[in-house]
Write a protein that holds these residues in place. Structure first.
Motif, short mmCIF file in Angstrom:
data_model
loop_
_atom_site.label_atom_id
_atom_site.label_comp_id
_atom_site.label_asym_id
_atom_site.label_seq_id
_atom_site.Cartn_x
_atom_site.Cartn_y
_atom_site.Cartn_z
N LEU A 17 0.82 -1.21 0.00
CA LEU A 17 0.00 0.00 0.00
C LEU A 17 0.85 1.27 0.00
CD1 LEU A 17 -2.80 -1.08 2.51
CD2 LEU A 17 -2.89 -1.06 0.02
N ASP A 18 2.16 1.12 0.23
CA ASP A 18 3.05 2.28 0.19
C ASP A 18 3.56 2.59 -1.22
OD1 ASP A 18 2.76 2.52 2.88
OD2 ASP A 18 4.81 1.94 3.41
N PHE A 19 3.46 1.61 -2.13
CA PHE A 19 4.03 1.86 -3.46
C PHE A 19 3.15 1.39 -4.62
CE2 PHE A 19 5.70 -2.26 -2.10
CZ PHE A 19 5.41 -3.07 -3.19
N MET A 20 2.20 0.48 -4.38
CA MET A 20 1.37 -0.04 -5.46
C MET A 20 0.12 0.84 -5.61
SD MET A 20 1.36 -2.35 -7.82
CE MET A 20 2.71 -3.37 -7.21
N LYS A 21 -0.01 1.46 -6.79
CA LYS A 21 -1.09 2.43 -6.99
C LYS A 21 -1.66 2.30 -8.39
CE LYS A 21 -1.97 7.45 -6.76
NZ LYS A 21 -1.34 8.78 -6.64
N ILE A 22 -2.97 2.48 -8.53
CA ILE A 22 -3.63 2.52 -9.83
C ILE A 22 -4.12 3.94 -10.10
CG2 ILE A 22 -4.27 0.09 -9.93
CD1 ILE A 22 -7.02 0.81 -8.84
N ASP A 23 -4.27 4.25 -11.39
CA ASP A 23 -4.71 5.60 -11.76
C ASP A 23 -6.23 5.66 -11.88
OD1 ASP A 23 -5.37 4.40 -14.20
OD2 ASP A 23 -3.55 5.11 -15.21
N GLU A 24 -6.72 6.77 -12.43
CA GLU A 24 -8.17 6.96 -12.54
C GLU A 24 -8.84 5.92 -13.41
OE1 GLU A 24 -5.87 9.15 -13.12
OE2 GLU A 24 -6.17 10.93 -11.84
N ASN A 25 -8.09 5.30 -14.31
CA ASN A 25 -8.64 4.28 -15.21
C ASN A 25 -8.46 2.86 -14.68
OD1 ASN A 25 -9.37 6.24 -17.22
ND2 ASN A 25 -7.20 6.35 -17.78
N GLY A 26 -7.96 2.74 -13.46
CA GLY A 26 -7.75 1.42 -12.89
C GLY A 26 -6.50 0.73 -13.38
N GLU A 27 -5.62 1.46 -14.08
CA GLU A 27 -4.39 0.89 -14.58
C GLU A 27 -3.23 1.22 -13.64
OE1 GLU A 27 -4.26 -1.12 -17.14
OE2 GLU A 27 -6.39 -0.84 -17.56
N PRO A 28 -2.19 0.38 -13.61
CA PRO A 28 -1.06 0.67 -12.72
C PRO A 28 -0.42 2.02 -13.03
CG PRO A 28 -0.91 -1.56 -13.61
CD PRO A 28 -2.02 -0.89 -14.35
N PHE A 78 4.50 6.36 -10.45
CA PHE A 78 4.42 6.39 -8.99
C PHE A 78 5.06 5.14 -8.39
CE2 PHE A 78 2.47 5.31 -4.96
CZ PHE A 78 2.42 6.52 -4.27
N ILE A 79 4.74 3.97 -8.99
CA ILE A 79 5.26 2.70 -8.47
C ILE A 79 6.78 2.67 -8.54
CG2 ILE A 79 5.34 0.21 -8.89
CD1 ILE A 79 2.39 0.51 -9.93
N ALA A 129 9.14 -2.82 -12.48
CA ALA A 129 9.56 -1.59 -11.79
C ALA A 129 11.00 -1.67 -11.29
CB ALA A 129 8.61 -1.30 -10.63
N ILE A 130 11.43 -2.85 -10.83
CA ILE A 130 12.79 -2.98 -10.29
C ILE A 130 13.76 -3.58 -11.30
CG2 ILE A 130 11.90 -3.18 -7.94
CD1 ILE A 130 12.66 -6.17 -8.07
N LYS A 131 13.26 -3.80 -12.53
CA LYS A 131 14.08 -4.41 -13.60
C LYS A 131 14.66 -5.75 -13.13
CE LYS A 131 15.19 0.01 -15.81
NZ LYS A 131 14.20 0.78 -15.03
N ALA A 132 13.77 -6.62 -12.68
CA ALA A 132 14.16 -7.93 -12.15
C ALA A 132 14.80 -8.79 -13.23
CB ALA A 132 12.94 -8.64 -11.55
N ASP A 133 15.58 -9.77 -12.79
CA ASP A 133 16.17 -10.72 -13.74
C ASP A 133 15.13 -11.71 -14.24
OD1 ASP A 133 18.82 -9.70 -13.37
OD2 ASP A 133 18.89 -10.75 -11.45
#
Length: 439
Positions: A144-155, A159-160, A209-213
């Motif tokens: 809840l500190d970093f995962m956010k959706i916009d007005e259209n319900g998309e990530p 912000f993330i 977001a973190i450019k994971a392997d």
């Protein structure tokens, strides 16, 4: 760094949660672990919201106390030290007391989503404590500190990306970062959820977001199979899929993965691996951008389809007719799965009937409308480019004695789809397996 997601069944009992904690810690590598709520928890929380919506306070309290007892039993079997048992018991008591507090206030959709979010909060706290008790450097990072959706319900990816780095620091010395799947905040800052794809989607977004392997989705089956193992005998895991192939299979019925999960990973070029918590050494399925030309990979089926046909002489040599049809479905927020057209007719399929009567009434203003229910879409996925001679005929031959209402071919280079009656699904899937995969 890798991102590992575990679903509700993978953490559905004390022993399974212990198994997951051991699995994520045994290689010593730094990773992010995304957890769903324990199996059955979200459905039970939804029951509580229904009680509050109807003013049934006693019913809600009874369900909450049953949940408290179940979680207390889990705690007694999950931890070996008194200190950890007491710490986690206090946390779950606070959570369940919080659930009871909703009886004292007006209950709306906002409060409903707060309640549904509690399942992931419980499972992640319990798993983080399990890891810490075992001596691993684990940290719980609140989605809840970093995962956010916009007005259209998309990530809200900007912000993330800007906020997740505040919590996941490769130089922190933390070995395992644990966070919640599914839950997020909306554009107003209120607790919400990702809906489509849930925790799978969370893992893919975090990975991008973190450019994971790599992004790993751990379930209770050995990767994506070449047909539905619940219906067809002797299915086999598919060891490699293109992103587009995986999305087609997920959309058309392969339950192991949600189609939205593929999108962030594909955009970031991060491979996704589907693995089995019950058989952690099995290779599973790798999904990436490397194509395998000339292969048919798998078959999937999507149930509860409704077919709609519109016949109208006004279509002949006319323009704008299809636009008017699509606008009707758009206005009623109903998506179309398949579509076929001729000079005087359009046939299409939908998987939602929430506004069907209104849709049909508006379509009848354009022409004669007929409807078929209890239909099923069977989808054959692989390298289905038009110049691969004979690929479509293999699928058609398998269905030679099964009535086919519609065929969709050429809209994608990765699938050919057939609309049939649900009663013919089992026979169709078995015939396709025999024709496409038996050597």
């Amino acid at each position: 760094m890798k991102v590992l997601k575990f679903g509700g069944t993978s953490v559905g009992s004390p022993q399974r949660m212990k198994d997951v904690c051991r699995l994520v810690s045994e290689d010593g590598e730094q990773k992010v672990v995304v957890l769903s709520a324990m199996s059955g928890t979200t459905n039970t929380l939804i029951e509580i919201t229904k009680c509050y919506h109807t003013g049934d306070r006693a019913g809600a309290f009874a369900i909450i106390e049953r949940m408290r007892d179940m979680y207390s039993l889990h705690i007694s079997n999950l931890y070996s030290t008194t200190a950890y048992k007491q710490n986690v018991q206090k946390y779950i008591d606070d959570r369940f007391d919080f659930l009871k507090s909703f009886a004292e206030q007006p209950f709306t959709l906002v409060e409903e989503k707060e309640i549904i979010a509690q399942g992931e909060l419980l499972s992640t706290f319990m798993a983080t404590c399990c890891l810490s008790e075992a001596g691993y450097r684990a940290a719980l990072i609140p989605a809840l500190d970093f995962m956010k959706i916009d007005e259209n319900g998309e990530p809200d990816m900007e912000f993330i990306c800007n906020n997740i780095v505040k919590h996941i620091d490769p130089e922190s010395g933390i070995q395992i970062f644990v966070t919640q799947g599914f839950i997020c905040r909306n554009a107003e800052g209120l607790i919400d959820n990702l809906q489509r794809g849930g925790s799978d989607y969370t893992a893919s977004i975090i990975g991008a977001a973190i450019k994971a392997d790599e992004i790993q989705i751990w379930t209770d089956i050995d990767g994506m199979h070449n047909n539905d193992p619940r219906i067809v005998n002797k299915t086999q895991p598919v060891r490699h899929l293109l992103f587009e192939e995986a999305a087609e299979l997920a959309y058309f019925g392969a339950k192991i993965l949600h189609p939205t999960c593929v999108q962030p990973a594909k955009a970031a070029g991060i491979p996704v691996r589907l693995l089995n918590t019950m058989q952690p050494d099995a290779p599973g399925t790798l999904i990436n951008s490397e194509a395998e030309p000339g292969k048919i990979k798998a078959v999937a089926a999507k149930d509860n389809i409704t077919a709609i046909s519109i016949q109208s002489s006004r279509m002949l040599l006319a323009y704008g007719f299809l636009r008017r049809i699509f606008e009707i479905f758009e206005n009623h927020k109903t998506s179309i799965d398949m579509i076929c057209t001729s000079e005087v007719g359009v046939s299409m399929s939908i998987d939602s009937t929430h506004d069907l009567d209104r849709i049909l009434n508006e379509l009848r203003e354009l022409g004669t409308v007929s409807v078929e229910t209890d239909m099923c879409i069977v989808c054959v996925v692989g390298d289905m480019k038009w110049n691969n001679v004979g690929f479509e005929s293999k699928a058609l031959d398998a269905l030679s004695d099964i009535p086919v209402h519609m065929i969709s071919y050429g809209g994608s280079s990765y699938n050919i789809s057939f609309l049939i009656k649900e009663e013919d699904k089992k026979r169709a899937l078995q015939r396709l397996s025999n024709n496409l995969f038996k050597k």
